[in-house]
Scaffold this active site. Structure first.
Site, PDB file in Angstrom:
ATOM      1  N   CYS A  35      32.547 -22.725  53.766  1.00 21.18           N
ATOM      2  CA  CYS A  35      33.157 -22.605  55.093  1.00 21.18           C
ATOM      3  C   CYS A  35      32.720 -21.326  55.803  1.00 21.18           C
ATOM      4  O   CYS A  35      32.440 -21.343  57.004  1.00 21.18           O
ATOM      5  CB  CYS A  35      34.677 -22.670  54.972  1.00 21.18           C
ATOM      6  SG  CYS A  35      35.253 -24.293  54.416  1.00 21.18           S
ATOM      7  N   CYS A  69      36.225 -20.367  51.627  1.00 19.21           N
ATOM      8  CA  CYS A  69      35.252 -20.400  50.535  1.00 19.21           C
ATOM      9  C   CYS A  69      33.855 -20.088  51.098  1.00 19.21           C
ATOM     10  O   CYS A  69      33.680 -19.932  52.308  1.00 19.21           O
ATOM     11  CB  CYS A  69      35.258 -21.777  49.876  1.00 19.21           C
ATOM     12  SG  CYS A  69      34.599 -23.099  50.925  1.00 19.21           S
ATOM     13  N   GLU A  72      38.392 -25.827  57.881  1.00 16.48           N
ATOM     14  CA  GLU A  72      37.517 -24.985  58.694  1.00 16.48           C
ATOM     15  C   GLU A  72      36.311 -25.757  59.211  1.00 16.48           C
ATOM     16  O   GLU A  72      35.937 -25.641  60.381  1.00 16.48           O
ATOM     17  CB  GLU A  72      37.013 -23.784  57.873  1.00 16.48           C
ATOM     18  CG  GLU A  72      38.105 -22.901  57.318  1.00 16.48           C
ATOM     19  CD  GLU A  72      38.497 -23.226  55.885  1.00 16.48           C
ATOM     20  OE1 GLU A  72      38.753 -22.300  55.107  1.00 16.48           O
ATOM     21  OE2 GLU A  72      38.545 -24.425  55.534  1.00 16.48           O
ATOM     22  N   HIS A  74      36.754 -29.673  54.486  1.00 21.50           N
ATOM     23  CA  HIS A  74      37.713 -28.568  54.540  1.00 21.50           C
ATOM     24  C   HIS A  74      38.155 -28.382  55.989  1.00 21.50           C
ATOM     25  O   HIS A  74      37.405 -28.677  56.924  1.00 21.50           O
ATOM     26  CB  HIS A  74      37.078 -27.277  54.039  1.00 21.50           C
ATOM     27  CG  HIS A  74      36.817 -27.264  52.568  1.00 21.50           C
ATOM     28  ND1 HIS A  74      36.523 -26.102  51.892  1.00 21.50           N
ATOM     29  CD2 HIS A  74      36.796 -28.257  51.637  1.00 21.50           C
ATOM     30  CE1 HIS A  74      36.338 -26.368  50.612  1.00 21.50           C
ATOM     31  NE2 HIS A  74      36.490 -27.678  50.431  1.00 21.50           N
TER      32      HIS A  74
END
Length: 182
Positions: free
Chosen positions: A101, A98, A70, A68
């Protein structure tokens, strides 16, 4: 208040630099969409406003569910600084993070999170859960949500609308079938 009724700082008047950093995150999100990734982009800055890292989702292209935006900027900044802790850094991301993260942000001891669109299905900075302010953890993160959310929402709608349209198209019929019905 968020769509889920949780307390999140949603400001209309934010430092102009924040809009610039979110614009960079949106640029990263567009890059993600161009390569077939969910359009989420992130930028991580230090306390002086210096950019430590910028990236976008790469889970599909890297065959890695943890890739992801992040996490990629957190990893890059940690390597750049030679430290697994990142206080007093701020992470700008186009979509509410989420749980994975946000957990990494807590472990990295980020000071602040600024995100664009709320995620009513998976958002863990206030929409579904608010891990950023969970008192049972030994660190909390200041959260500002909704910055330039319309631009983030538009990118996501365009991306998923395009994917749905492709899925709804009937596959091309083989020549033998096509000629039989002409």
């Amino acid at each position: 208040m968020t769509p889920g009724g949780k307390n999140i700082n949603i400001q209309n008047s934010v430092p102009e630099a924040w809009r610039e950093f979110m614009t960079l995150a949106l640029d990263q999100a567009e890059r993600a969409a161009e390569i077939g990734e969910v359009p989420v982009g992130a930028v991580l800055i230090d306390d002086q406003g210096g950019i430590l890292a910028a990236d976008h989702n790469r889970s599909v292209t890297r065959h890695d569910p943890t890739a992801h935006a992040e996490l990629l900027v957190i990893r890059a900044a940690c390597l750049k600084l030679g430290n697994y802790r990142l206080p007093p850094c701020t992470l700008f991301v186009t979509l509410e993070p989420c749980s994975m993260c946000l957990g990494a942000m807590i472990w990295a001891r980020l000071t602040r999170l600024v995100f664009g669109a709320f995620d009513p299905k998976c958002g863990c900075a206030g929409s579904v859960f608010n891990l950023a302010e969970e008192k049972s953890f030994n660190h909390t993160i200041e959260v500002t949500g909704g910055l330039m959310k319309e631009a983030s929402i538009n990118l996501l709608r365009t991306f998923f609308g395009s994917r749905r349209a492709k899925q709804l198209r009937l596959p091309e019929q083989p020549d033998i079938i096509r000629h039989h019905f002409e």
